[in-house]
Write a protein that holds these residues in place. Structure first.
Motif, PDB file in Angstrom:
ATOM      1  N   ASP A   1     -17.194  48.550  25.092  1.00 48.71           N
ATOM      2  CA  ASP A   1     -17.460  48.801  23.819  1.00 48.71           C
ATOM      3  C   ASP A   1     -17.260  47.391  23.137  1.00 48.71           C
TER       4      ASP A   1
ATOM      5  N   PRO B   1     -19.507  51.370  20.100  1.00 52.35           N
ATOM      6  CA  PRO B   1     -19.869  51.391  21.431  1.00 52.35           C
ATOM      7  C   PRO B   1     -21.267  50.854  21.639  1.00 52.35           C
TER       8      PRO B   1
ATOM      9  N   GLY C   1     -24.102  47.592  17.938  1.00 51.00           N
ATOM     10  CA  GLY C   1     -24.270  47.983  19.189  1.00 51.00           C
ATOM     11  C   GLY C   1     -25.531  48.100  19.901  1.00 51.00           C
TER      12      GLY C   1
END
Length: 598
Positions: free
Chosen positions: A105, A125, A132
């Motif tokens: 992550d 994440p 992300g």
């Protein structure tokens, strides 16, 4: 030229703002001319503003690059880039996240304008949220209203942190280093707003500078690690050279394993013990703790690998030479050892192996010379001492002109010549036996001393004393007969003097003789639990007097008489005549020599 146009040009020349130009155009009387002039003036004004904006952006980028090039710690530039991104794009907040390959992550690395501790500790994440998605696709994304934008995979953790920070409009662009994703640079507002392509491009330029900063930080760290490794290697080389010189001095000066242990202990500041092949202690330096050092896990591991090993809070390295294990070095009280110190220990083990190998070869050579001399002495007939043999013995540290005891050792005697010859004597194989010629005049004492030094299962018979230079053949023969008798009697050691006539019996004679002479009495004692043999022994020791025998046995004389009557029943009435009595006494003596009492 119309007055309105001239006024607008004058305002442009004075660098008047767009709203002032707009107001002057509205005051014109010639509306058509004023409209054209207004449009042109505002376009020129916008071009000037755009040029200045780009100039400011380029100046900021150049300044950032200059900071990056001159920064002592390039990683600190990341904080400056975040601050400049906030200022140049004019957002409430700017922040930068870095990729964590181990967790898969990204995490917050730097923020500017953030007020939420929860937001500053946020992890994103891959694929979740706008950031992300940037991390997953490695492409820039932006939104004017993130909470309401359903293009992104929302999570409660991200949405709660964004809500706590109060962010609405967010733009993110990836940081790439040699094509590898390393992070995301963000600019965000707490109100709805669009992001222009120019702002996205500017944020991308700042992200590129941030990537350069990370590359520089990575290379700086690599250079620092390389320099540290080089410095450690250099220090290790110097340490190894010092150790090599010290160990060389020990060997060249004729030092032994105790000197090696002392040198190693001084170099590493620890205690050192040197163990032999049988794990006995050869030498020690420092405060070596009591106990069985050979039982340490370090010794076991090193013996299996041949390399330095650690266990039970100690270090050990096996000492090998010529394909055989000669012992071990064990050390402790020094904590962790680095690679250079470990090599020093292994170098000490190598030098120890050389010293032990030299000692072993010298001992083997000396033993061969001694064995040859012993063979000549055993082959020489009785007579006057041979001056040549005596002189050869003197060169070996022997005094062949003084009395010696001859010992014959029988059993598993291979490799025991050195142990048997300790104390200034000669020892070597002779047929199936090991023969030792040891200074002294007491054969019994020599037999006991050798028996203590030699392992179980070896029988030692002695005879003498004799002066070796004058011949050993006859005394050697008596020692052989004594050893044979001891084997027959089941005894570990003894002298011809102790055995007396029993030294004349052979290995197969004793059992049959005892059975013939004492068999019925032994069987009776075993069945009845009596002691007729003890009564016989006491009777003969008392000179054939029942009353004195009764006194030594602490019984009534009638009891002795009754027991002797029982002996007569078992052996016959002639048991007490001189010839039979002599046989009985000899048999009883052999039983005592063999350690049998019942």
């Amino acid at each position: 030229m119309p007055q309105t146009a001239l006024d607008l040009l004058r305002l442009l020349a004075q660098d008047a703002p767009a709203d002032l130009i707009e107001a002057r155009a509205l005051q014109a009387t010639d509306s058509e001319t004023a409209a054209v002039a207004r449009t042109l003036a505002l376009r020129v004004r916008a071009g000037i503003d755009e040029h200045r904006r780009r100039e400011a952006e380029l100046s900021a980028l150049v300044e950032t690059a200059r900071d990056l090039a001159s920064a002592a710690d390039p990683r600190g530039v990341l904080d400056a880039i975040v601050r400049r991104a906030r200022g140049l794009i004019g957002t409430d907040v700017a922040y930068l996240t870095l990729h964590d390959p181990q967790r898969g992550d990204t995490f917050m690395r730097a923020t500017a304008g953030s007020v939420s501790a929860r937001f500053q500790g946020l992890r994103l994440p891959l694929g979740a949220g706008l950031g992300g998605l940037v991390a997953q696709t490695r492409r820039p994304y932006w939104t004017a209203d993130y909470p309401a934008d359903d293009r992104y995979a929302h999570t409660s953790d991200i949405d709660d942190a964004v809500d706590e920070e109060g962010l609405v409009a967010i733009c993110g662009t990836p940081l790439l280093v040699d094509g590898e994703f390393v992070g995301v640079l963000f600019a965000a507002d707490r109100t709805r707003r669009p992001f222009t392509r120019e702002e996205v491009a500017l944020l991308g330029s700042l992200a590129a500078l941030a990537a350069v900063s990370l590359v520089q930080a990575r290379r700086t760290a690599e250079i620092a690690d390389a320099l540290a490794a080089l410095s450690a290697a250099h220090a290790g080389i110097e340490s190894a050279a010092t150790a090599h010189d010290r160990f060389s001095e020990v060997v060249l000066s004729g030092g032994g394993v105790d000197d090696i242990a002392a040198t190693l202990g001084e170099l590493l500041g620890c205690w050192v013990a040197v163990l032999d092949a049988d794990d006995g202690r050869l030498a020690a330096h420092g405060r070596v703790p009591p106990g069985d050092l050979a039982a340490s896990a370090a010794v076991t591991r090193s013996a299996a690998t041949g390399r330095i090993a650690r266990g039970d809070g100690r270090w050990a390295v096996s000492v090998h030479a010529a394909g055989q294990r000669l012992g071990s070095l064990v050390l402790g009280g020094c904590g962790d050892l680095d690679d250079g110190q470990g090599r020093t220990v292994e170098r000490a083990a190598m030098v120890t192996a050389l010293v032990l190998l030299f000692r072993l070869r010298a001992a083997e050579s000396d033993q061969r010379v001694r064995a040859d001399l012993l063979a000549e002495l055993l082959a020489r007939p009785e007579g006057e001492p041979d001056a040549g043999l005596v002189e050869r013995g003197r060169l070996l540290g022997l005094r062949l002109g003084v009395p010696h005891v001859v010992a014959v050792c029988r059993g598993p005697v291979r490799g025991l010549a050195v142990a048997a010859g300790e104390g200034g004597g000669l020892a070597g194989p002779h047929g199936e036996d090991l023969v030792a010629v040891v200074p002294g005049t007491d054969p019994s004492a020599v037999a006991e001393a050798l028996s203590r030094r030699l392992p179980d299962g070896v029988t030692t018979g002695t005879a003498g004393p004799v002066v070796p230079g004058g011949g050993l053949r006859e005394v050697h023969a008596r020692a052989q007969r004594t050893a044979a008798a001891l084997v027959a009697l089941g005894r570990a050691a003894g002298s011809a003097r102790e055995l007396g006539f029993a030294g004349l019996v052979g290995p197969g004679d004793v059992g049959a003789f005892l059975d013939d002479v004492l068999g019925p009495v032994v069987d009776y004692d075993v069945r009845r639990g009596s002691d007729l043999l003890g009564t016989l022994d006491a009777y003969f020791a008392a000179g054939g007097s029942p009353s004195r025998a009764a006194g030594s046995l602490h019984v009534h004389v009638n009891t002795v008489t009754q027991r002797l009557d029982r002996v007569a029943t078992l052996l016959g009435d002639d048991w007490s005549i001189p010839a039979r009595a002599l046989e009985l006494q000899l048999a009883l003596h052999l039983r005592r020599l063999g350690g049998t009492t019942t």
